[in-house]
Design an enzyme around this catalytic site. Structure first.
Site, PDB file in Angstrom:
ATOM      1  CG  HIS C 132      -1.898   1.003   1.385  1.00  0.00           C
ATOM      2  ND1 HIS C 132      -1.622   2.282   1.810  1.00  0.00           N
ATOM      3  CD2 HIS C 132      -3.224   0.980   1.146  1.00  0.00           C
ATOM      4  CE1 HIS C 132      -2.733   2.996   1.831  1.00  0.00           C
ATOM      5  NE2 HIS C 132      -3.725   2.231   1.429  1.00  0.00           N
ATOM      6  CG  ASP C 209       0.401  -2.608   6.102  1.00  0.00           C
ATOM      7  OD1 ASP C 209      -0.539  -2.700   6.917  1.00  0.00           O
ATOM      8  OD2 ASP C 209       0.329  -1.919   5.061  1.00  0.00           O
ATOM      9  CD  GLN C 212      -6.985  -4.722   3.353  1.00  0.00           C
ATOM     10  OE1 GLN C 212      -7.937  -5.477   3.613  1.00  0.00           O
ATOM     11  NE2 GLN C 212      -7.164  -3.455   3.005  1.00  0.00           N
TER      12      GLN C 212
HETATM   13  C1  LIG Z   1      -2.456  -2.978   3.317  1.00  0.00           C
HETATM   14  C2  LIG Z   1      -2.818  -1.612   3.832  1.00  0.00           C
HETATM   15  N1  LIG Z   1      -1.905  -0.882   4.484  1.00  0.00           N
HETATM   16  C3  LIG Z   1      -2.166   0.331   4.985  1.00  0.00           C
HETATM   17  C4  LIG Z   1      -3.411   0.892   4.831  1.00  0.00           C
HETATM   18  C5  LIG Z   1      -3.627   2.271   5.372  1.00  0.00           C
HETATM   19  O1  LIG Z   1      -4.592   2.318   6.378  1.00  0.00           O
HETATM   20  P1  LIG Z   1      -5.090   3.753   6.872  1.00  0.00           P
HETATM   21  O2  LIG Z   1      -5.561   4.472   5.652  1.00  0.00           O
HETATM   22  O3  LIG Z   1      -6.174   3.493   7.821  1.00  0.00           O
HETATM   23  O4  LIG Z   1      -3.886   4.420   7.469  1.00  0.00           O
HETATM   24  C6  LIG Z   1      -4.421   0.172   4.155  1.00  0.00           C
HETATM   25  C7  LIG Z   1      -5.786   0.696   3.941  1.00  0.00           C
HETATM   26  O5  LIG Z   1      -6.062   1.725   3.385  1.00  0.00           O
HETATM   27  C8  LIG Z   1      -4.104  -1.101   3.638  1.00  0.00           C
HETATM   28  O6  LIG Z   1      -5.020  -1.816   2.972  1.00  0.00           O
END
Ligand SMILES: Cc1ncc(COP(=O)(O)O)c(C=O)c1O
Ligand SMILES: Cc1ncc(COP(=O)(O)O)c(C=O)c1O
Lengths: 150, 420, 420, 150
Positions: C132, C209, C212
Site C-alpha cells: 500500500h 503491515d 488487511q
Molecule cells: C495494506 C494496507 N496498508 C495500509 C493501509 C492504510 O490504512 P489507513 O488508511 O487506515 O492508514 C491500508 C488501507 O487503506 C491497507 O489496505
C-alpha cells in the site's frame, strides 16, 4: 468517590506521616542517588541510599509532593532502614503487590506495619503512582549501589 | 442543586438551563449520589447531543471511506467529511477551504509544522515560557534535529509575556515565532496580532496555538493576519482524535509532505512519488472521518450559540470565580486576576495542601478539577510552583457550580485541619 | 433479497443473519429503493452496534481527558482507554500491554517507524512491490531524508512475492524489511514469519503491515516473531481516527521520540526535556480516547465471533465469489485464484469497461465496490493495469450478495453493449 | 443512484464520443505538452496544444480513463480547435461552471454543443474530476504555450 472513600484514603496514619515525616532530608553518607519524577503531576523525589555489609544503613531523601507520596517515603524509611537488603527488597515486593492489587490484596501487618494504611490508596489508580514514587526510587538506587542485583 | 443558584450574573448565556440540557453527561450522578460539577473543561470539553448524534448517524447510516469510494455511501461520507472542512473554514474565517487540514489533535498539528518548516544551523525559533508542552517539545526536537537555536519570551511577575527584549529575540535569523493565544495555565490572553506582525516584520512565520482560544473567543485568521494556527477538536465540544492545522494556502503548498501514504499523493512509482496540494498533501491515510463530522457539528453548535455570547459567559463565570476564590483563606491565583483580560482556566495554590490532595477532596464532593503541571512545567517553574490546582469553566458552567467549588475548597481546608 | 440466498456454503459464520443484525447500516436502503450490498470492506469495514454504543456511552457518561485527570470521570475515562490497550494486547497476543501504541491510523504507525528508526547513507530498506502507498511513500521519504537506499521484492506473474533474489536484496546493510501480510489489491497472503526471520538473520528489523490481515486472520505477534506490526482501527469494525503500532518493548524503548507534547515527557524545561517509556513516549497529546474505546469493543466483538470462524467465513465467501466472477465473460481476476491462499479482496478487470464505469453501474444496483488503484499503483503498474475494480467481503457478507454482484456485472456488460 | 440517474449520466452522446473519440492521438506540432493525473483512480492524460496567431490550431492527446474522461476529451477537441484562444477559454469557463454546479446550472447549448450531455455528470462529485481531467490539462498547456495569460 464518597466521603467514606476519602477517609479510607486519608487514614490518620498517613496524615501523621505527612505532617511529621521520618528520615526526611539528604544525608552525606550514600553510595547512590537517584531522582524520580511523576510525569503527570511533576512530583519529584531525590533519594540516597547508604548500604553497608548487605544492610540498609540509611535512606535519605528530599521530596516535593502530595500527602500520599510524602507519607509513603516516611513509611519506606521506617520499614527498610536497618534491615538486610534482601529482606528490604521483600518488603518492597509486598508493598508493590498491595499497591497494584486494585484494593483486592489483604496487607500483612507483620511485614508492612504502618504501610498497611496505604491499602485504601490501591483503589485510586491515579494515586498509586504517588504512593510508589519513593519506593521505586529506592529500588533503583539500591540496585545502582550494588546492594542488590535482582 | 449546583445548577439552581438564584444568582443571575450579567453576561451569562441566555437560557443556560436549556443549554445544559444539550449535554447529557451533566446529568451524571457520581459515587455517593453527588451531582457532577465539571470544572475541567480546559482539559477537555463535554459534548452536546448534536455532536454525538451526528457521529452516530454517520456510523449507522453513511459510513464508508472517503475520496476513494465511488458508491453512494462513499459519496455521502465524502460529502460529510468535506462539509466539515467547510464548517471549520467558516469557523476560522479562512480564505479557502484548502487551508484547513485535519490532524489528530493540536499536538500533531504543531509537530507537523515543526517537522516540515525548514530549519538549519544559524536559524532560530522563538516560543514563550507559557507554552503547553506541545508547543515546546515539538520545537526543541526540531532544533535538535536541525541545529537551529531555541529562544523564548519570558514572563512578567503578573503573568504576562515579557516583551521588553522582543527586538533582540526576534531577529533576522528567526524562522518561526510560535505562541499560545490563551495560556492553559495562567489564563493570559496574548497580543497575538502584534506578535504575528512582529514575526512578519522579521521575515519569520507565525504559529498560533489556539487550543484554548478556539473554545471561547472569536478566532478570525484573516483579522489576526497570521501564517499558521492550530486547535484541537475535543476542547471545542468535538470528539477526540481530531485537530486542525490552518495555514495560508501558498505557505502550505510550499511545505514538503509530512507523512507518506494514501490520499497525499499525485502519483507513485517504486522509485519516487509526487504529491497532492494542501489539504490532501498533509492528510496521509484514512483521515478521522467520523471525528471530522463530529467536529463540524461542534463548531456549528458554537456558531449557533454565538462565540461572542460564549465569550461573555466565560468572562462572567470567570469574574464570579475569581471573586469566590478570593474568599478562601490561603488561596493564591496564578496569572492575571482581571476577568476581562484572561481566559476561563484559573490555576491556584492553597497554602498547606498539595494540589493532588485538593483535587481528591474536591472529587469526593463531585467537583472535577485538574491538579498537576497541566503540561506547562516551565510556566510553573517560572513562578516557583511545582504543581497547581486548576478550575476551568465552559459555556455550560453555572454560578452555582462555582459556589460548589468554593464550598468544597473550604471543606478541603477543614479536612486537612488548616486554621482560618 | 440479497441476504436470503438459499445457499448454505460450508464455512459460513453460524447465524449469519443474526450477525448481520449487529450492523445497523446493513439495513440501509439506497436511492431508488435498492438494498445495500456492501462489498468495499477492505476499504473500510462497517461497525457493529456494540462499537457505536460503547462510544456513545463513553461520550454521554464518562468523557474526560485521561492520565492527567484525577477526578472520577478522569479515572473512568483512563480506565476505559487503558482497558482498550489491554484488549488490543490480547488481540495481538502481545507479551506486554506496553507494546501497544495507539496512533491515528496504520499510515501514521508506519510513518512513526520511518521517522524514528535510524537510517543513514549505506543503509538500505527493503519493501515489496505489492505494498500500500503508506508502506512505500513513508520509506521513500525516509530514504530521501537519510540517504539510505530503497529496495524492493518484485512480484511473480501469479501475484506472489518474487523471493528468488532475496539473498541479494536483504543484506548486511539492511536496516528494515517492511512488508504487508495480506495485499489489499491482489489478496496475496505473504509468508510473514519467513520474511521476519530473514530480516532477523540479516540484523534488520521487520515491520509487518497487518492492515488487511488483522480483520480476517489470527494475528499472533509472538508466533510470527516479528519486531513491529501495524494495523488500522476502521478495518476491524472499529472507528476511524485510531490505529495501532505494536513493537517489541525493548526496541520501542530504544527509539527516539516521535512527536513532542503532553504525556510523552518525563520532565520539561525550556532548554531540554526527557521522555517517558513506551507506550506513552509515542502518544504525545490527547490520544484518540473514544476511538480507543470503540476499537477495544471492536476487537472484543471479533474475539467473540472467533477469528478462526471469521477467517473460515471469508474463505467460503471468497471461494464462492471467485467461482461467480469466473462466469462473467471477459473478466480477469488479478492475484491468486485459490481462495485458501488469499484474502477477501478481489481485484479484477472487465474487458471493454473501465473500472469507474463498472463501479457506477454497480452502484445503481446498490452494489458498493471500489474502483481505481486502491493505493497500490506500483502493483497495478507491475501487471500493466491502470486501475481495477475491487470487491471485498467481510464477516457480514452473504452468498446472496455475491450473486447480486455477479448479476450486476452481467448487467454492466449489457449496459455497455458488450457481446457475450 | 437509480437506473434513471445512470441513464442521465451515460447519455448516448457521451457513449458515442467514448466509442469514437475525436482528435485522439499525439500529433507532432505543439508548443506545450502536459501530463495530468487523477490521483484517486490513476487515470491519466498527456495533452499537447498547438496555438498559432491566437487560434487553437490543434489539441492532441493520449489518455487512459473511463468513459466520462475519454468522452470529455473528445468533446473538448470539438469545441476548442479552430477557435480563438480567448473564446476557447470562455467555453472552458462555461464547462467548468456546469461541472461544478452540482446539477443546478442550466447549460447553454449554443456554447457547449455536445458538452451539454455532461450536465448529468455534475450530480456525481466523484465523476466531476473525470470530466475535468482533459479540460484542466488543456488550460494548463495553453497557459504554458503562452496562448493565454489569464
Ligand atoms: C495494506 C494496507 N496498508 C495500509 C493501509 C492504510 O490504512 P489507513 O488508511 O487506515 O492508514 C491500508 C488501507 O487503506 C491497507 O489496505
Ligand atoms: C494551549 C494548549 N496547547 C496545546 C494543547 C494540546 O492539545 P491536544 O492534547 O489535544 O493535542 C492543549 C491541551 O491539552 C493546550 O491547552
Amino acid at each position: 468517590m464518597t466521603a467514606q472513600d476519602l477517609d479510607a484514603l486519608y487514614q490518620e496514619i498517613i496524615l501523621d506521616h505527612y505532617k511529621n515525616p521520618h528520615g526526611k532530608g539528604l544525608r552525606e553518607e550514600f553510595e547512590a542517588e537517584v531522582h524520580h519524577v511523576n510525569p503527570t503531576c511533576g512530583d519529584e523525589v531525590t533519594l540516597r541510599v547508604h548500604v553497608a555489609d548487605g544492610v540498609v544503613e540509611d535512606v535519605s531523601y528530599a521530596a516535593v509532593g502530595c500527602s500520599i507520596s510524602q507519607a509513603s517515603a516516611s513509611v519506606l524509611y521506617d520499614l527498610v532502614v536497618g534491615k538486610p537488603v534482601a529482606e528490604a527488597m521483600e518488603i518492597h515486593e509486598e508493598f508493590l503487590a498491595l499497591m497494584q492489587g486494585k484494593g483486592t490484596v489483604e496487607p500483612d501487618e507483620e511485614v508492612l506495619e504502618d504501610a498497611i494504611a496505604f491499602a485504601g490508596v490501591a483503589k485510586f489508580p491515579a494515586r498509586v503512582k504517588c504512593a510508589l514514587l519513593s519506593w521505586m526510587a529506592w529500588k533503583d538506587a539500591t540496585v545502582q549501589a550494588g546492594g542488590s542485583n535482582d | 442543586m449546583t445548577t439552581s443558584s438564584g444568582l443571575r450574573l450579567p453576561g451569562l448565556l441566555p437560557e443556560l438551563e436549556v443549554v445544559r440540557k444539550d449535554f447529557p453527561i451533566l446529568e451524571r450522578v457520581l459515587a455517593g449520589g453527588q451531582p457532577l460539577v465539571y470544572l475541567d473543561s480546559a482539559n477537555t470539553s463535554q459534548k452536546p447531543q448534536v455532536v454525538i448524534d451526528a457521529m452516530v448517524d454517520h456510523l449507522e447510516r453513511h459510513n464508508a471511506n472517503i475520496a476513494r469510494a465511488m458508491h453512494q455511501l462513499g459519496a455521502e461520507s465524502t460529502a460529510a467529511f468535506e462539509e466539515a472542512r467547510d464548517k471549520v473554514a467558516r469557523f476560522l474565517n479562512a480564505r479557502s477551504r484548502n487551508e484547513v487540514i485535519f490532524t489528530k489533535n493540536a499536538t500533531e498539528a504543531l509537530n507537523l509544522l515543526a517537522r516540515t518548516i525548514e530549519l538549519g544551523p544559524g536559524d532560530n525559533v522563538v516560543i514563550t515560557e507559557m507554552e503547553h508542552h506541545s508547543n515546546i517539545v515539538s520545537w526543541q526536537l526540531a532544533c535538535e534535529r536541525s541545529g537551529a537555536e531555541l529562544r523564548w519570551f519570558g514572563l512578567t511577575d503578573d503573568g504576562q509575556l515579557d516583551l521588553s527584549n522582543a527586538d533582540q529575540l526576534v531577529d533576522d535569523n528567526t524562522k518561526v515565532v510560535a505562541f499560545t493565544w490563551v495560556s492553559n495555565m495562567l489564563g493570559t490572553i496574548n497580543p497575538v496580532a502584534d506578535l504575528a506582525a512582529r514575526a512578519k516584520a522579521a521575515g519569520a512565520v507565525s504559529v498560533i496555538d489556539a487550543s484554548q482560544a478556539a473554545p471561547q473567543l472569536v478566532v478570525d485568521v484573516q483579522a489576526v493576519v497570521c501564517d499558521f494556527l492550530v486547535f484541537t477538536g475535543h476542547k471545542v465540544c468535538g470528539p477526540t482524535g481530531i485537530g486542525v492545522l490552518w495555514g495560508r494556502e501558498e505557505l502550505l503548498n510550499e511545505l514538503p509532505p509530512f507523512h507518506g501514504g494514501g490520499e497525499m499523493i499525485e502519483t507513485v512509482t517504486m522509485a519516487r512519488s509526487t504529491y497532492a496540494k494542501a489539504p490532501h498533501r498533509f492528510e496521509a491515510g484514512t483521515p478521522p472521518i467520523v471525528e471530522a463530522v463530529g467536529l463540524g457539528a461542534a463548531v456549528e453548535y458554537l456558531g449557533h450559540l454565538g462565540l461572542d455570547a460564549v465569550h461573555a459567559h466565560e468572562q462572567a463565570i470567570t469574574g464570579y470565580a475569581l471573586e469566590g476564590l478570593a474568599t478562601v483563606p490561603g488561596l493564591t491565583v496564578l496569572g492575571p486576576t482581571d476577568a476581562t483580560q484572561r481566559g476561563g482556566a484559573i490555576s491556584f495554590e492553597l497554602d498547606g495542601v498539595h494540589p493532588h490532595d485538593i483535587a481528591q477532596v474536591l472529587d469526593s464532593r463531585g467537583v472535577a478539577v485538574r491538579a498537576g503541571h497541566h503540561c506547562a512545567k516551565p510556566a510553573h517553574a517560572r513562578y516557583g510552583v511545582q504543581s497547581s490546582t486548576r478550575m476551568s469553566s465552559y459555556l455550560y458552567t453555572t454560578p452555582g457550580e462555582i459556589d460548589a467549588l468554593v464550598e468544597a475548597l473550604e471543606y478541603t481546608r477543614s479536612y486537612f485541619k488548616l486554621g482560618s
